[in-house]
Design an enzyme around this catalytic site. Sequence first.
Site, PDB file in Angstrom:
ATOM      1  N   ASP A 185      -1.694   9.597 -10.220  1.00 54.40           N
ATOM      2  CA  ASP A 185      -1.483   8.586 -11.260  1.00 54.40           C
ATOM      3  C   ASP A 185       0.006   8.351 -11.497  1.00 54.40           C
ATOM      4  O   ASP A 185       0.446   7.212 -11.684  1.00 54.40           O
ATOM      5  CB  ASP A 185      -2.150   9.002 -12.570  1.00 54.40           C
ATOM      6  CG  ASP A 185      -3.665   8.903 -12.529  1.00 54.40           C
ATOM      7  OD1 ASP A 185      -4.216   8.347 -11.551  1.00 54.40           O
ATOM      8  OD2 ASP A 185      -4.307   9.384 -13.488  1.00 54.40           O
ATOM      9  N   ASP A 240       0.850  -1.189   0.000  1.00 58.77           N
ATOM     10  CA  ASP A 240       0.000   0.000   0.000  1.00 58.77           C
ATOM     11  C   ASP A 240       0.888   1.243   0.000  1.00 58.77           C
ATOM     12  O   ASP A 240       1.847   1.328   0.771  1.00 58.77           O
ATOM     13  CB  ASP A 240      -0.904   0.009   1.235  1.00 58.77           C
ATOM     14  CG  ASP A 240      -1.924   1.119   1.198  1.00 58.77           C
ATOM     15  OD1 ASP A 240      -2.955   0.953   0.513  1.00 58.77           O
ATOM     16  OD2 ASP A 240      -1.699   2.160   1.850  1.00 58.77           O
ATOM     17  N   ASN A 296      -2.768  13.074  -3.820  1.00 54.59           N
ATOM     18  CA  ASN A 296      -3.924  13.500  -4.614  1.00 54.59           C
ATOM     19  C   ASN A 296      -4.460  14.846  -4.141  1.00 54.59           C
ATOM     20  O   ASN A 296      -4.761  15.724  -4.959  1.00 54.59           O
ATOM     21  CB  ASN A 296      -5.046  12.458  -4.541  1.00 54.59           C
ATOM     22  CG  ASN A 296      -4.898  11.370  -5.569  1.00 54.59           C
ATOM     23  OD1 ASN A 296      -4.173  11.505  -6.546  1.00 54.59           O
ATOM     24  ND2 ASN A 296      -5.589  10.275  -5.358  1.00 54.59           N
ATOM     25  N   GLU A 337      -4.722   2.283  -4.339  1.00 57.67           N
ATOM     26  CA  GLU A 337      -3.268   2.383  -4.178  1.00 57.67           C
ATOM     27  C   GLU A 337      -2.682   1.100  -3.595  1.00 57.67           C
ATOM     28  O   GLU A 337      -1.585   1.098  -3.058  1.00 57.67           O
ATOM     29  CB  GLU A 337      -2.898   3.596  -3.317  1.00 57.67           C
ATOM     30  CG  GLU A 337      -3.279   3.500  -1.873  1.00 57.67           C
ATOM     31  CD  GLU A 337      -4.685   4.000  -1.550  1.00 57.67           C
ATOM     32  OE1 GLU A 337      -4.953   4.195  -0.363  1.00 57.67           O
ATOM     33  OE2 GLU A 337      -5.522   4.185  -2.451  1.00 57.67           O
TER      34      GLU A 337
END
Length: 178
Positions: A61, A44, A52, A86
């Site tokens: 991304d 993770d 973000n 993620e």
Amino acid sequence: VIAGVLQDSYRMAFHDELTGLPGRRALNERLMGLDGHYAVAMVDVDHFKLFNDSWGHDVGDQVLKLVASRLRRVGGGGRAYRYGGEEFTIVFPGLRLPEALAHAEALRSDIERYRFELRARRRERRGSDPAQAHSATLTVSIGVAGTSDWLDAPAAVMHAADAALYRAKHGGRNRVAH
């Protein structure tokens, strides 16, 4: 035409377009085909929401693509899959837990050492210069589990790896747990 449609359908179902990794359906097929000893690592990206929220989804991304590129190079015969969001999964066929842990730690360290150059303008915050160049350090938390006398079904191994991932997160992130 029918063959092309079938091929595209297969690719979309088994391949993650953003990262280029096999997707969750491919992972499920791989897990069902395993026998003997194997290990699974759940990976993770630490503080992904912060990337973000601070930099926008394009940078998010970029983070996922970078992590995927590092996961592709994991040792020990491991194969990476995009699990969702993620989260990623690595399957280590033929490895026992201690061997997989060593490869997971090498991967974690490799990702931590990489300096990620942000290629987007920072979202404006009070007192910040949005055009300022930035680099960041990425880290990942990894949970690893392997087959044993009491963990032999793929679902049980995945569940144990996921529980180990949460131990890594709660232990301070940027670590490998089992």
